[in-house]
Scaffold this active site. Sequence first.
Site, PDB file in Angstrom:
ATOM      1  CB  CYS A 237     -24.201 -20.812  15.683  1.00 45.18           C
ATOM      2  SG  CYS A 237     -25.816 -20.527  16.369  1.00 45.18           S
TER       3      CYS A 237
ATOM      4  CG  ASN B 156     -31.854 -12.914  24.471  1.00 45.81           C
ATOM      5  OD1 ASN B 156     -31.131 -13.822  24.852  1.00 45.81           O
ATOM      6  ND2 ASN B 156     -32.574 -12.981  23.360  1.00 45.81           N
TER       7      ASN B 156
ATOM      8  NE  ARG C  90     -27.847 -21.752  24.865  1.00 43.14           N
ATOM      9  CZ  ARG C  90     -28.281 -21.243  23.719  1.00 43.14           C
ATOM     10  NH1 ARG C  90     -28.629 -22.019  22.725  1.00 43.14           N
ATOM     11  NH2 ARG C  90     -28.350 -19.939  23.548  1.00 43.14           N
TER      12      ARG C  90
ATOM     13  NE  ARG D 285     -23.273 -17.206  17.698  1.00 43.72           N
ATOM     14  CZ  ARG D 285     -22.255 -17.072  16.858  1.00 43.72           C
ATOM     15  NH1 ARG D 285     -21.530 -18.107  16.553  1.00 43.72           N
ATOM     16  NH2 ARG D 285     -21.986 -15.909  16.333  1.00 43.72           N
TER      17      ARG D 285
ATOM     18  N   PRO E 291     -21.966 -14.493  12.168  1.00 43.37           N
ATOM     19  CG  PRO E 291     -21.752 -12.984  10.413  1.00 43.37           C
ATOM     20  CD  PRO E 291     -22.674 -14.019  10.975  1.00 43.37           C
ATOM     21  CB  ILE E 292     -18.434 -11.942  16.043  1.00 41.32           C
ATOM     22  CG1 ILE E 292     -17.064 -12.518  15.679  1.00 41.32           C
ATOM     23  CG2 ILE E 292     -19.256 -12.959  16.797  1.00 41.32           C
ATOM     24  CD1 ILE E 292     -16.093 -12.457  16.826  1.00 41.32           C
TER      25      ILE E 292
END
Length: 420
Positions: free
Chosen positions: A116, A23, A397, A92, A122-123
Amino acid sequence: MDSILVVGGQTLSGTVATSGSKNAALPILFASLLADGEHRFDNVPALKDIDSTELLLAALNCDVERDSHSMRVIVKPPSMAEAPYDLVRKMRASILCLGPLLARYGEARVSLPGGCAIGSRPIDLHVDTMRQLGATVEIEEGYVIARADRLEGARILFEKLTVGGTENALMAATLARGTTVIENAAKEPEVVDLARYLKTMGAKIEGEGSSVITIEGVDKLTPGQHTIVPDRIEAGTLLIAGAITGGAVTVEQCVPQHLRSLIDHLKDCGFEIGQDASSISLASCDRWQASDISTAPYPGFPTDLQAQFMALMTQADGTSVITEGIFENRFMHVQELVRLGADISPMSQVAVVRGDRGGLSGAPVMATDLRASASLILAGLVAKGTTRVNRIYHLDRGYEHLEKKLKSLGANISRVSGSD
Ligand code: UD1
């Protein structure tokens, strides 16, 4: 598709090293888009999400070279500042290229990420931020299309704390005209690591790691070198792996300070924890008490360790109440843990786990997301017989060879090919 087979019953012991943080690496790699030339990164984890980022950078005309955990990104202007659907749908976090592309090229076309498993995710906060920095933003044909001749510094107050939103705002503001103040900013170590690299590139940033970050926009940034901070979620997962088997493990190359909340809860359970500047040791322990957790933004208990801690609580003495405070619908692993014999009642964003030491038995289970995969593997370590965790592309991932690291500690675990 690969699966992981775990035969339960081994007590883990030994020392294992943490890889670089996924991250932190993702926004930092996207930040390279802010400056033409050669960026050099070390301690980059070998993960599918990094492969996806590499593909996206290549589609944006960057040359990317990787050698073990080092990466060189040579940034050149793309013919079109676009992140296409085929690449964004795989990850994402691709939305993190919105800020850098817009700030650098005055235009960005980024596909909407789509559904997802963890709630709706949301974005809107990313989009609002770009508008507050002076961009016009439209949503057309599944794309976020943002334009601005030059972004203008602004006061950005996040109504909801967001890690990715803070990172996009931070990156965009580095090249904006004037001063940007981000209020209610995320304080996560990954945001701090991103700010560190932006500063190496010449950005003027103050307050990272606190809830107010101030950015003085500059005209130009230049590439540099950066070593990615260790992955606190991987380190925490490895510690819990030791704990759930009653073993003694030392996790090296991590930042204990970043895991304060987990360490406090493990101590609350009765585990003995030792630490120095870059390692954490957990002493073997036969029985442990239940502990309640509530996930919260840093420095609170990380949502990315909730599923793994829940696996540990299935083996505790007593009942644990687990509250998910960040995401809706992040209990997808509960039904799979129940298939292994766990006694868990989920209610909206709260799950009650009644511990039963030795009560799990192996079964085929399905990984529903990245951290859920890890939790099922941890449960498999103590389940009687064999647990087969299917759909482990989620695991790849975000964990660098988790099965190899667990095997090095004595787990009976292997990766097998085959369909789910
Ligand atoms: C990042 C991490 C993820 C971690 C999460 C919370 C990366 C690549 N991923 O995700 O592993 O679980 O932080 O620590 O760093 N939200 C909105 N609108 C937005 C953005 C977010 O409503 O525009 C909501 C989300 O649905 C969620 C909350 O805000 O409920 C926090 O999400 P956020 O911190 O943005 O998570 P990510 O940055 O996506």
